[in-house]
Write a protein that holds these residues in place. Structure first.
Motif, PDB file in Angstrom:
ATOM      1  N   THR A 132      15.716  19.788  -0.708  1.00  0.00           N
ATOM      2  CA  THR A 132      15.314  20.752   0.317  1.00  0.00           C
ATOM      3  C   THR A 132      15.065  22.098  -0.356  1.00  0.00           C
ATOM      4  OG1 THR A 132      16.658  19.597   1.949  1.00  0.00           O
ATOM      5  CG2 THR A 132      15.961  21.832   2.491  1.00  0.00           C
ATOM      6  N   ASN A 133      13.901  22.704  -0.087  1.00  0.00           N
ATOM      7  CA  ASN A 133      13.587  23.977  -0.741  1.00  0.00           C
ATOM      8  C   ASN A 133      14.164  25.145   0.050  1.00  0.00           C
ATOM      9  OD1 ASN A 133      11.911  24.341   1.447  1.00  0.00           O
ATOM     10  ND2 ASN A 133      10.024  23.912   0.339  1.00  0.00           N
ATOM     11  N   VAL A 134      13.899  26.366  -0.426  1.00  0.00           N
ATOM     12  CA  VAL A 134      14.477  27.557   0.199  1.00  0.00           C
ATOM     13  C   VAL A 134      13.958  27.771   1.617  1.00  0.00           C
ATOM     14  CG1 VAL A 134      14.924  28.733  -1.997  1.00  0.00           C
ATOM     15  CG2 VAL A 134      12.690  28.974  -0.885  1.00  0.00           C
ATOM     16  N   ASP A 135      12.849  27.141   1.978  1.00  0.00           N
ATOM     17  CA  ASP A 135      12.306  27.254   3.336  1.00  0.00           C
ATOM     18  C   ASP A 135      12.877  26.196   4.272  1.00  0.00           C
ATOM     19  OD1 ASP A 135      10.597  29.393   2.641  1.00  0.00           O
ATOM     20  OD2 ASP A 135       9.209  27.962   1.719  1.00  0.00           O
ATOM     21  N   GLY A 136      13.796  25.369   3.761  1.00  0.00           N
ATOM     22  CA  GLY A 136      14.380  24.324   4.586  1.00  0.00           C
ATOM     23  C   GLY A 136      13.484  23.114   4.763  1.00  0.00           C
ATOM     24  N   VAL A 137      12.494  22.967   3.921  1.00  0.00           N
ATOM     25  CA  VAL A 137      11.553  21.853   4.027  1.00  0.00           C
ATOM     26  C   VAL A 137      11.986  20.756   3.067  1.00  0.00           C
ATOM     27  CG1 VAL A 137       9.160  21.128   3.736  1.00  0.00           C
ATOM     28  CG2 VAL A 137       9.677  23.385   4.688  1.00  0.00           C
ATOM     29  N   LEU A 138      12.106  19.535   3.589  1.00  0.00           N
ATOM     30  CA  LEU A 138      12.422  18.394   2.741  1.00  0.00           C
ATOM     31  C   LEU A 138      11.185  18.059   1.916  1.00  0.00           C
ATOM     32  CD1 LEU A 138      14.605  16.271   2.067  1.00  0.00           C
ATOM     33  CD2 LEU A 138      13.549  14.788   3.797  1.00  0.00           C
ATOM     34  N   ALA A 139      11.360  18.059   0.605  1.00  0.00           N
ATOM     35  CA  ALA A 139      10.193  17.941  -0.269  1.00  0.00           C
ATOM     36  C   ALA A 139      10.467  16.971  -1.408  1.00  0.00           C
ATOM     37  CB  ALA A 139       9.821  19.313  -0.843  1.00  0.00           C
ATOM     38  N   LYS A 140       9.377  16.356  -1.862  1.00  0.00           N
ATOM     39  CA  LYS A 140       9.417  15.576  -3.102  1.00  0.00           C
ATOM     40  C   LYS A 140       9.321  16.575  -4.253  1.00  0.00           C
ATOM     41  CE  LYS A 140       9.110  11.635  -3.271  1.00  0.00           C
ATOM     42  NZ  LYS A 140      10.141  10.558  -3.337  1.00  0.00           N
ATOM     43  N   THR A 141      10.350  16.586  -5.086  1.00  0.00           N
ATOM     44  CA  THR A 141      10.495  17.649  -6.075  1.00  0.00           C
ATOM     45  C   THR A 141      10.274  17.106  -7.479  1.00  0.00           C
ATOM     46  OG1 THR A 141      12.099  18.728  -4.630  1.00  0.00           O
ATOM     47  CG2 THR A 141      12.030  19.466  -6.931  1.00  0.00           C
ATOM     48  N   LEU A 201       0.827  -1.206   0.000  1.00  0.00           N
ATOM     49  CA  LEU A 201       0.000   0.000   0.000  1.00  0.00           C
ATOM     50  C   LEU A 201       0.856   1.249   0.000  1.00  0.00           C
ATOM     51  CD1 LEU A 201      -2.791   1.323   0.223  1.00  0.00           C
ATOM     52  CD2 LEU A 201      -2.597   1.115   2.706  1.00  0.00           C
ATOM     53  N   PHE A 202       1.958   1.208   0.766  1.00  0.00           N
ATOM     54  CA  PHE A 202       2.856   2.356   0.791  1.00  0.00           C
ATOM     55  C   PHE A 202       3.474   2.599  -0.587  1.00  0.00           C
ATOM     56  CE2 PHE A 202       7.301   3.808   1.239  1.00  0.00           C
ATOM     57  CZ  PHE A 202       7.050   5.099   1.663  1.00  0.00           C
ATOM     58  N   GLU A 203       3.912   1.505  -1.202  1.00  0.00           N
ATOM     59  CA  GLU A 203       4.478   1.654  -2.539  1.00  0.00           C
ATOM     60  C   GLU A 203       3.427   2.193  -3.507  1.00  0.00           C
ATOM     61  OE1 GLU A 203       7.538   1.347  -3.587  1.00  0.00           O
ATOM     62  OE2 GLU A 203       8.222   0.919  -1.543  1.00  0.00           O
ATOM     63  N   SER A 204       2.207   1.698  -3.359  1.00  0.00           N
ATOM     64  CA  SER A 204       1.136   2.188  -4.229  1.00  0.00           C
ATOM     65  C   SER A 204       0.865   3.670  -3.970  1.00  0.00           C
ATOM     66  CB  SER A 204      -0.128   1.363  -3.994  1.00  0.00           C
ATOM     67  OG  SER A 204      -1.208   1.884  -4.753  1.00  0.00           O
ATOM     68  N   GLN A 205       0.824   4.042  -2.691  1.00  0.00           N
ATOM     69  CA  GLN A 205       0.603   5.447  -2.366  1.00  0.00           C
ATOM     70  C   GLN A 205       1.764   6.313  -2.846  1.00  0.00           C
ATOM     71  OE1 GLN A 205      -0.129   5.711   1.839  1.00  0.00           O
ATOM     72  NE2 GLN A 205      -2.301   5.170   1.629  1.00  0.00           N
ATOM     73  N   ARG A 206       2.988   5.788  -2.685  1.00  0.00           N
ATOM     74  CA  ARG A 206       4.140   6.560  -3.163  1.00  0.00           C
ATOM     75  C   ARG A 206       4.071   6.770  -4.670  1.00  0.00           C
ATOM     76  NH1 ARG A 206       8.875   5.479  -5.363  1.00  0.00           N
ATOM     77  NH2 ARG A 206       8.449   3.253  -5.321  1.00  0.00           N
ATOM     78  N   ALA A 207       3.757   5.670  -5.389  1.00  0.00           N
ATOM     79  CA  ALA A 207       3.628   5.804  -6.840  1.00  0.00           C
ATOM     80  C   ALA A 207       2.484   6.746  -7.199  1.00  0.00           C
ATOM     81  CB  ALA A 207       3.407   4.430  -7.468  1.00  0.00           C
ATOM     82  N   GLN A 208       1.395   6.649  -6.429  1.00  0.00           N
ATOM     83  CA  GLN A 208       0.260   7.536  -6.695  1.00  0.00           C
ATOM     84  C   GLN A 208       0.619   8.982  -6.409  1.00  0.00           C
ATOM     85  OE1 GLN A 208      -3.219   6.452  -4.523  1.00  0.00           O
ATOM     86  NE2 GLN A 208      -4.515   8.010  -5.469  1.00  0.00           N
ATOM     87  N   ASN A 209       1.363   9.205  -5.300  1.00  0.00           N
ATOM     88  CA  ASN A 209       1.789  10.571  -4.990  1.00  0.00           C
ATOM     89  C   ASN A 209       2.716  11.117  -6.065  1.00  0.00           C
ATOM     90  OD1 ASN A 209       0.321  10.608  -2.622  1.00  0.00           O
ATOM     91  ND2 ASN A 209       2.040   9.950  -1.338  1.00  0.00           N
ATOM     92  N   GLU A 210       3.630  10.247  -6.535  1.00  0.00           N
ATOM     93  CA  GLU A 210       4.538  10.696  -7.596  1.00  0.00           C
ATOM     94  C   GLU A 210       3.757  11.011  -8.866  1.00  0.00           C
ATOM     95  OE1 GLU A 210       7.487   7.752  -8.090  1.00  0.00           O
ATOM     96  OE2 GLU A 210       8.539   8.198  -6.210  1.00  0.00           O
ATOM     97  N   ALA A 211       2.819  10.124  -9.190  1.00  0.00           N
ATOM     98  CA  ALA A 211       2.011  10.377 -10.381  1.00  0.00           C
ATOM     99  C   ALA A 211       1.183  11.639 -10.216  1.00  0.00           C
ATOM    100  CB  ALA A 211       1.106   9.176 -10.655  1.00  0.00           C
TER     101      ALA A 211
END
Length: 526
Positions: A243-252, A32-42
């Motif tokens: 990491t963005n300019v606000d210092g937040v680790l983000a999926k880019t 489910l995590f992999e599916s959610q990760r793929a879904q989030n990426e998509a």
């Protein structure tokens, strides 16, 4: 062998039952995590494409407006009689687009023909010649890079060629405020926690959805530069973590625009993006813990409900071993109740068997006693036969009879014989306390019918039958009052047996065998 309590075994059974479910749920959760990760990426890629399309759409709208203006006749003769009309028309179009800072027209050499922001003739040349030259060369609209103008304001150009007879006569340029791109991005209603930036071909930040004015004109953060290098010219999309300019680790996500070499960067906070997964994982862990707690509680309750009846069974078994009978209780467990009833039945059977065995032992004891008595009697008879046949002398015979009676039959023996005158003559006395025995004096004789003669002797002479006197009395039923102990005053008799002495069918005397009481015999006799 190591023993394990029932409670521990039940806990292990509960854990063993839950473990496969936990493993399956863990595998399902990972899938489910992999599916959610793929879904989030998509989803991130889809949003990035949509936003890139929106930015391109905004640029194309500007290009379309400029291309429409470039087709007007005055724009083709802007160096001559059509200049005034071209300037007026350009100012009219500029007025309908407040996001534009101005319009200017330049010839292919870069000389500015006019600008909608001034009425004075100018001899200035265009800046940012790369986009200008690309427009002249390709004869296609081009979105240039952002630059700071003479007034210090940031803007980016959108250029379209003015073509007449297949020749580029001029280049029409709209100077666009970067706020227009920022407003367009905000209009897309980007979810909270998502960060969107648009960079031009020189990696200058044109717009950002959060803190736009603060970061306008800045370059990408160091952690993002490798993504631009990896994107290159042959890729349109790229996904990673930075990491963005606000210092937040983000999926880019990086998406390249078709116009002007611009790049749109979309960042989604990992904490927000993975919050649903963590919630699911938390629910799974809580469910697993709840299952373990419920399983452990159930195992404890079951072990208690089993061990208590088993403890009662143990007590019942101990009681059975001691020969006690305990009523079996009901445990509501069929097997344990069956064992309890079996123990109770076994206790009853054991009690019956013990009673039967006790009865048999008593019967055996009585039989053994009877056999021993019979054996003793037989032995006595055999011995008496041997002794009596040993001598024909009266005194020896009487003495042998007395010694046979004491102590085998009683504690003392008294023998009387009938004389010629019909009187009883005391002939012998013998006891186990003294060796005194033998003939008694003739003056001790007494007539049979004398009042001094004990009634029991008279009865034996008359009836010719033996008599027993357990109480030591001569017999209360026949009215006799003489005590048998009168035969031997020194002897405390408590029981007596009187038998007639018969020889050749004729009664010749009596013999009394006496049994002493607890105190035995008087001191004088002893």
């Amino acid at each position: 062998m190591r023993t394990v309590p029932l409670k521990t075994q039940l806990l292990l059974v509960a854990a063993a039952a839950i473990l496969p479910l936990a493993v399956v749920c863990g595998i399902s959760l990972s899938a489910l995590f992999e599916s959610q990760r793929a879904q989030n990426e998509a989803s991130s890629l889809g949003v990035a494409r949509a936003l890139a399309t929106a930015v391109e759409g905004e640029l194309r709208l500007t290009m379309s407006a400029l291309q429409t203006l470039a087709l007007a006749d005055p724009l083709g003769t802007a160096d001559g009689e059509g200049k005034a009309q071209a300037l007026a028309l350009s100012r009219a179009v500029r007025a309908s687009h407040p996001e534009w800072r101005g319009l200017l027209l330049a010839d292919p050499s870069g000389r500015v023909v006019f600008s909608t922001e001034t009425d004075r003739p100018t001899s200035a040349n265009v800046v940012k010649r790369s986009s200008f030259d690309a427009t002249v060369l390709t004869r296609r609209p081009v979105a240039g890079s952002m630059a700071r103008g003479a007034g210090g304001n940031l803007a980016f150009p959108v250029r379209v060629p003015v073509v007449r007879d297949g020749v580029v006569k001029y280049v029409l340029t709209a100077i666009i405020r970067p706020e227009a791109i920022a407003a367009m991005l905000r209009a897309q209603r980007v979810p909270e926690g998502w960060y969107v930036s648009v960079f031009d071909a020189n990696l200058a930040r044109i717009a950002r959805t959060v803190d736009d004015e603060k970061w306008r004109g800045s370059g990408p953060i160091e952690s993002l530069k490798p993504f631009f290098q990896a994107l290159g010219h042959d890729k349109q999309e790229l996904l990673g973590t930075s990491t963005n300019v606000d210092g937040v680790l983000a999926k880019t996500v990086l998406a390249r625009l078709d116009e002007g070499g611009w790049t749109l960067v979309l960042g989604t906070s990992l904490s927000k993006a993975e919050s649903s997964w963590w919630r699911t994982a938390g629910a799974y862990v809580l469910g697993l813990l709840a299952s373990l707690i419920l399983g452990g509680t159930g195992a404890w309750w079951m072990s208690k409900s089993i061990t208590m009846p088993m403890r009662s069974l143990r007590d019942d078994a101990d009681a059975l071993g001691r020969g006690e009978l305990r009523p079996s209780g009901m445990s509501r467990i069929m097997e344990i109740d069956a064992v309890a009833r079996a123990l109770e039945s076994a206790a009853v059977q054991r009690a019956g068997s013990e009673a039967e065995r006790e009865e048999l032992l008593q019967l055996e004891s009585h039989a053994r006693s009877a056999a021993q008595a019979a054996e003793q009697r037989l032995g006595l008879l055999v011995n008496a036969s041997a002794v009596l046949s040993g001598s024909l002398e009266e005194s020896d015979t009487l003495d042998a009879i007395a010694r046979l009676m004491v102590p085998a039959i009683g504690d003392a023996c008294w023998i009387d014989l009938l004389g010629k005158q019909g009187a009883l003559l005391p002939r012998l006395s013998h006891s186990k306390w003294t060796e005194h025995s033998g003939r008694l004096a003739e003056q001790d004789s007494m007539p049979v019918h004398s009042a001094e003669t004990p009634q029991v002797l008279i009865t034996a002479l008359k009836t010719g039958k033996p008599s027993l006197h357990p109480s030591g009395q001569t017999g209360e039923d026949d009215g006799c009052s003489k005590d048998i102990s009168a035969l031997v005053p020194e002897f405390e008799a408590v029981a007596a047996c009187v038998v007639p002495l018969i020889a050749r069918g004729r009664t010749i005397g009596t013999m009394a065998v006496l049994q002493a009481g607890p105190s035995g015999v008087h001191q004088r006799f002893a």
